[in-house]
Write an enzyme that holds these catalytic residues in place. Structure first.
Site, PDB file in Angstrom:
ATOM      1  N   ARG A  64       0.555  -1.154   0.026  1.00 45.70           N
ATOM      2  CA  ARG A  64      -0.037   0.025   0.034  1.00 45.70           C
ATOM      3  C   ARG A  64       0.991   1.155   0.112  1.00 45.70           C
ATOM      4  O   ARG A  64       0.278   2.490  -0.175  1.00 45.70           O
ATOM      5  CB  ARG A  64      -1.008   0.037   1.220  1.00 45.70           C
ATOM      6  CG  ARG A  64      -1.923  -0.983   1.142  1.00 45.70           C
ATOM      7  CD  ARG A  64      -2.895  -1.156   0.050  1.00 45.70           C
ATOM      8  NE  ARG A  64      -3.819  -2.203  -0.119  1.00 45.70           N
ATOM      9  CZ  ARG A  64      -4.652  -2.721  -0.669  1.00 45.70           C
ATOM     10  NH1 ARG A  64      -4.314  -2.227  -2.100  1.00 45.70           N
ATOM     11  NH2 ARG A  64      -5.604  -3.247  -0.686  1.00 45.70           N
ATOM     12  N   HIS A 232      -3.584 -15.502  -8.405  1.00 47.75           N
ATOM     13  CA  HIS A 232      -4.747 -16.148  -7.770  1.00 47.75           C
ATOM     14  C   HIS A 232      -5.522 -16.682  -8.675  1.00 47.75           C
ATOM     15  O   HIS A 232      -6.757 -16.122  -8.928  1.00 47.75           O
ATOM     16  CB  HIS A 232      -5.417 -14.807  -7.095  1.00 47.75           C
ATOM     17  CG  HIS A 232      -5.371 -13.476  -8.152  1.00 47.75           C
ATOM     18  ND1 HIS A 232      -5.840 -13.391  -9.035  1.00 47.75           N
ATOM     19  CD2 HIS A 232      -4.935 -12.276  -7.465  1.00 47.75           C
ATOM     20  CE1 HIS A 232      -5.698 -12.095  -9.587  1.00 47.75           C
ATOM     21  NE2 HIS A 232      -5.325 -11.334  -8.327  1.00 47.75           N
ATOM     22  N   ASN A 278     -11.229 -10.443  -4.584  1.00 49.32           N
ATOM     23  CA  ASN A 278     -11.222 -10.243  -6.271  1.00 49.32           C
ATOM     24  C   ASN A 278     -10.055 -11.314  -6.442  1.00 49.32           C
ATOM     25  O   ASN A 278      -8.642 -10.617  -6.401  1.00 49.32           O
ATOM     26  CB  ASN A 278     -11.075  -9.023  -6.745  1.00 49.32           C
ATOM     27  CG  ASN A 278     -11.417  -9.042  -8.096  1.00 49.32           C
ATOM     28  OD1 ASN A 278     -11.500 -10.013  -9.004  1.00 49.32           O
ATOM     29  ND2 ASN A 278     -11.197  -7.882  -8.916  1.00 49.32           N
ATOM     30  N   ASP A 305      -2.164 -12.815  -1.573  1.00 51.33           N
ATOM     31  CA  ASP A 305      -2.878 -11.403  -2.071  1.00 51.33           C
ATOM     32  C   ASP A 305      -3.042 -10.727  -0.854  1.00 51.33           C
ATOM     33  O   ASP A 305      -4.230 -10.164  -1.073  1.00 51.33           O
ATOM     34  CB  ASP A 305      -4.233 -11.976  -2.888  1.00 51.33           C
ATOM     35  CG  ASP A 305      -4.642 -10.792  -3.706  1.00 51.33           C
ATOM     36  OD1 ASP A 305      -3.898  -9.666  -3.796  1.00 51.33           O
ATOM     37  OD2 ASP A 305      -5.740 -10.754  -4.472  1.00 51.33           O
ATOM     38  N   HIS A 309      -7.177  -3.061   4.340  1.00 51.01           N
ATOM     39  CA  HIS A 309      -7.946  -1.828   4.225  1.00 51.01           C
ATOM     40  C   HIS A 309      -8.154  -1.250   5.447  1.00 51.01           C
ATOM     41  O   HIS A 309      -8.035  -1.998   6.535  1.00 51.01           O
ATOM     42  CB  HIS A 309      -9.209  -2.367   3.471  1.00 51.01           C
ATOM     43  CG  HIS A 309      -9.229  -2.614   1.974  1.00 51.01           C
ATOM     44  ND1 HIS A 309      -8.661  -1.692   1.092  1.00 51.01           N
ATOM     45  CD2 HIS A 309      -9.413  -3.767   1.346  1.00 51.01           C
ATOM     46  CE1 HIS A 309      -8.533  -2.193   0.128  1.00 51.01           C
ATOM     47  NE2 HIS A 309      -9.127  -3.526   0.238  1.00 51.01           N
ATOM     48  N   GLY A 324     -10.645  -7.240  -0.933  1.00 50.43           N
ATOM     49  CA  GLY A 324      -9.289  -7.746  -0.265  1.00 50.43           C
ATOM     50  C   GLY A 324      -9.369  -8.262   1.126  1.00 50.43           C
ATOM     51  O   GLY A 324     -10.181  -7.737   1.881  1.00 50.43           O
TER      52      GLY A 324
HETATM   53 ZN   LIG Z   1      -5.260  -9.259  -8.268  1.00 53.93          ZN
END
Ligand SMILES: [Zn+2]
Lengths: 429, 313
Positions: A64, A232, A278, A305, A309, A324
């Protein structure tokens, strides 16, 4: 400073080692691996009953920073890695600014080096701004330390652009990591399209949204001869196409996340926004197919992944919450409990998926306990049972769907360049 | 069953047949109150009902407000911004505000599935789902079922067709759960772009031909078609939709001679339902509105601890 990890079960698939051995570390490097290694003046850690593996490498992480420091920073993300038994992560470029040039790549590496909790291998963007229109300066980014390119989170919708990316990256032997999603077919959905989405009245993301893109990218990889890595993988159909492409000799590798191996779309019925990811959690059939793909080698890597957040971003209506979940601090116990203990992979097979396999794909050091290699080591207590508690995460992200899960097999020590950075789940400050 | 046990009413998927019957049985005596000269009973005196509609719906909100007033509750309407979350306060902060106000019952409509469920988990008020996204609209389904019971005596063994935009309809979903739990046979019919095949897993028959679907049915529930479906490319034109799916007099003849026609309103006359059918003898569309108030009175009353036998006495 010397360390001796004494009497553990050393599992190092890169060197076909699996046995009770000692590991001697000197000056940050592996000095010896064998039976009854002389301790000398080394500090001795009794790790009998524990499993000693090369430091785990998580090749799909969203740190991030720069730009989204309210979600996670390089400091907090690498601390989460160390706490979770992970010694190296590959960071995805979808930050503001996008990691699409050498300056951002250098910034990430510098910050990670200063933090000193885990190695960070930046992944550069495929296109400028990840907008899918012009190639990013891939050569310069590689020179600055980028280990792969990806427009993760923003798939390359334009087939011609993907072709050019594969051709161009091929010159540098950089893998192109595909977040395979046809956005039109995904139709702004937020969970898997199936029975559960039907009863909840949720907009669905059909499996074909992923599979159509995997098919395109496999064809382009075959055409260009360049290296493609599918991020993924979540559907049975995508796994099947990758399996078939590998048989034909296409240079493709693939990863699967712990959550796609352990959860299905049924979990979304809780309306827990940490189940909104996702690609989405799919069906039990898909989950079984992914386990099969892991077992037969179709899926080379397990990667989290990790997508933190801020609390307030996830504490809202399911439809509006961002995609996420966080994975760094649950990776080891999920793999040990749900993949190894569940009988899907042997220890050695599973460890390869998180050490030498990702290292090989990214062309980075690590994932190997050979003499002279950097002493990045993960020690796991296979008997330790504990409950996942998000409030004790070092990550700023608390968005985990595994809260309250009792799992067996936790990391109890992380060694980075010969320095103990985590012991018994707590960082060594 | 005599007493209601749950804190909230969020959907019909979770309810048992007995719970559904309890509501329907309580709605009967409530409807009698509506025909008294003084339509007011003191059972919810001193209770506060808050309505919170993130999607505009004067009909449903008014129906709830009247239901509350007839039971002597104080009703407050919180005007919510109808746009999504980016503007204004988060649902969590709204929940904390509601909690501080100390409402006894919160009636909530929201465009996002699960928003009332989020609220129910966060506040101690009892929460009634007045429609969440495409998920559930339990009070609409209950009033549809109450109307069917009144006209047909019972739901068990009936054949009910639901016609229209099934994909986007929370009314269809709640009706499917409720009707199948009470033993009706449910057929859903609409164009394939608005009727995902997964509906079959809910134990209903799916049809793309309205003629086939409504043959010999006892009830036809016609859904409203939103014009935006055409813009999204799900339908070629409203004209073609109405040619293929409008419930006309000729089509209605295929159903049982005494088949009942329902519509949750507001109607698009000439699109999903022909005017002569909507105004015809087989339609109970206005009665649905009255029954909506009765059913909502029953729900408010039961949620506040009321007992079916008290009100019947
Ligand atoms: Zn992705």
């Amino acid at each position: 400073m010397k360390l001796l990890l004494k009497g553990g079960r050393v599992i190092d698939p890169a060197n076909q080692i699996d046995g009770i051995m000692d590991v001697l570390i000197a000056e940050g490097k592996i000095a010896a691996v064998g039976q009854s290694v002389e301790a000398g003046d080394a500090q001795v850690y009794d790790v009998s009953g524990k499993v000693v593996t090369p430091g785990w490498i998580d090749m799909h992480v969203h740190l991030r920073e720069p730009g989204f420091e309210g979600k996670e920073t390089i400091w907090t993300g690498t601390r989460a890695a160390a706490a979770g038994g992970v010694t190296a992560v590959a960071s995805m470029p979808n930050t503001p600014p996008v990691a699409d040039n050498q300056s951002v790549i250098r910034f990430i590496r510098d910050k990670a080096r200063e933090a000193g909790w885990a190695k960070v291998y930046p992944i550069g963007a495929i296109t400028k701004g990840s907008l899918g229109e012009e190639l990013a300066e891939i050569g310069e980014m590689q020179a600055a330390g980028a280990v792969a390119i990806s427009d993760d989170g923003k798939p390359v919708s334009n087939g011609q652009m993907m072709r050019l990316a594969l051709e161009y990256a091929g010159m540098f032997d950089l893998p192109v990591i595909s977040h395979a999603e046809d956005l039109k077919l995904a139709n702004e959905g937020y969970m898997h399209e199936g029975y559960i989405s039907t009863i909840l009245g949720f907009r669905g993301i059909p499996s074909v949204a992923e599979e159509a893109m995997v098919a395109r990218d496999l064809l382009l990889a075959a055409m260009t001869g360049s290296r493609l890595h599918i991020a993924h993988v979540s559907t049975a159909g995508a796994g099947e196409m990758i399996r078939e492409a590998k048989k034909r000799g296409v240079k493709v590798t693939a990863e699967v996340t712990p959550h796609h191996l352990t959860l299905t779309d049924e979990a979304v019925q809780s309306f827990d926004t940490s189940t909104k990811v996702n690609p989405p959690l799919r069906t039990e059939e898909d989950r079984q197919a992914l386990i099969k793909g892991l077992m037969d080698g179709t899926l080379d890597v397990i990667a989290t992944d990790h997508a933190p957040h801020a609390r307030e971003e996830k504490e809202m209506e399911f439809a509006y919450a961002p995609f996420g979940l966080v994975g760094l601090e649950t990776l080891v116990p999920l793999v040990v409990d749900r993949v190894i203990n569940a009988g899907h992979l042997t220890w050695s097979e599973a460890i390869a998926k998180v050490t030498c396999n990702p290292a090989g794909i990214l062309g980075v050091p690590g994932g190997n306990l050979g003499v002279g290699k950097a002493a990045d080591i993960t020690v796991i207590d296979p008997e330790k049972t504990a409950v996942v508690r998000k409030e004790s995460f070092y990550s700023m992200g608390k968005n985990t769907p595994f809260e309250g899960w009792e799992l067996k097999g936790w990391p109890v020590m992380t060694v980075l360049d010969g320095r103990v950075v985590m012991q018994e789940g707590r960082l060594v400050e | 069953m005599i007493n209601w046990q749950r804190k909230d009413l969020l959907g019909l998927q979770d309810l048992t047949a007995d719970e559904i019957k309890l509501i329907l049985d309580t709605a009967g005596p409530m409807k009698e109150i509506l025909f008294r000269p003084i339509k007011k009973v003191p059972v919810l005196r001193g209770k506060t009902i808050v309505t919170m509609f993130y999607e505009p719906s004067t009909r449903t909100r008014t129906s709830f407000e009247l239901a509350g007033k007839y039971l002597s509750a104080d009703t407050v309407n919180l005007a919510m911004s109808t746009s999504s979350v980016q503007k204004g306060e988060s649902l969590k902060d709204t929940a904390l505000t509601i909690e501080a106000m100390g409402a006894d019952i919160l009636i909530m409509r929201h465009e996002a599935t699960g928003a009332p469920h989020f609220m129910a988990k966060t506040v101690s008020s009892r929460v009634i789902n007045a429609g969440d996204g495409m998920h559930e609209h339990p009070t609409q389904a209950l009033l549809d079922m109450f109307t069917i019971m009144e006209k047909k005596g019972s739901i068990e063994g009936l054949s009910v067709a639901i016609l229209g935009d099934i994909l986007h309809s929370r009314v269809a979903r709640s009706n499917i759960w409720g009707l199948t739990k009470l033993g009706a046979k449910v057929k859903v019919v609409g164009p394939r772009t608005l009727l995902p095949e997964q509906f079959r897993q809910l134990g209903v028959e799916t049809y793309y031909s309205v003629e086939e679907a409504i043959k010999d049915v006892d009830v036809i529930n016609v859904l409203r078609l939103q014009r935006e479906r055409q813009k999204k490319g799900l339908l070629p034109s409203m004209r073609e939709y109405s040619r293929l799916y409008c419930l006309t007099r000729e089509r209605l003849k295929l159903a049982k001679p005494d088949a009942l026609v329902l519509h949750p309103g507001p109607m698009n006359r000439g699109i999903e339902i022909a005017s002569d059918v909507a105004d015809g003898l087989q339609a109970a569309i206005e009665e649905q509105v009255t029954n909506g108030v009765a059913v909502r009175m029953a729900i408010l009353y039961l949620l506040m601890g009321g007992n079916r036998d008290e009100v019947a006495a």
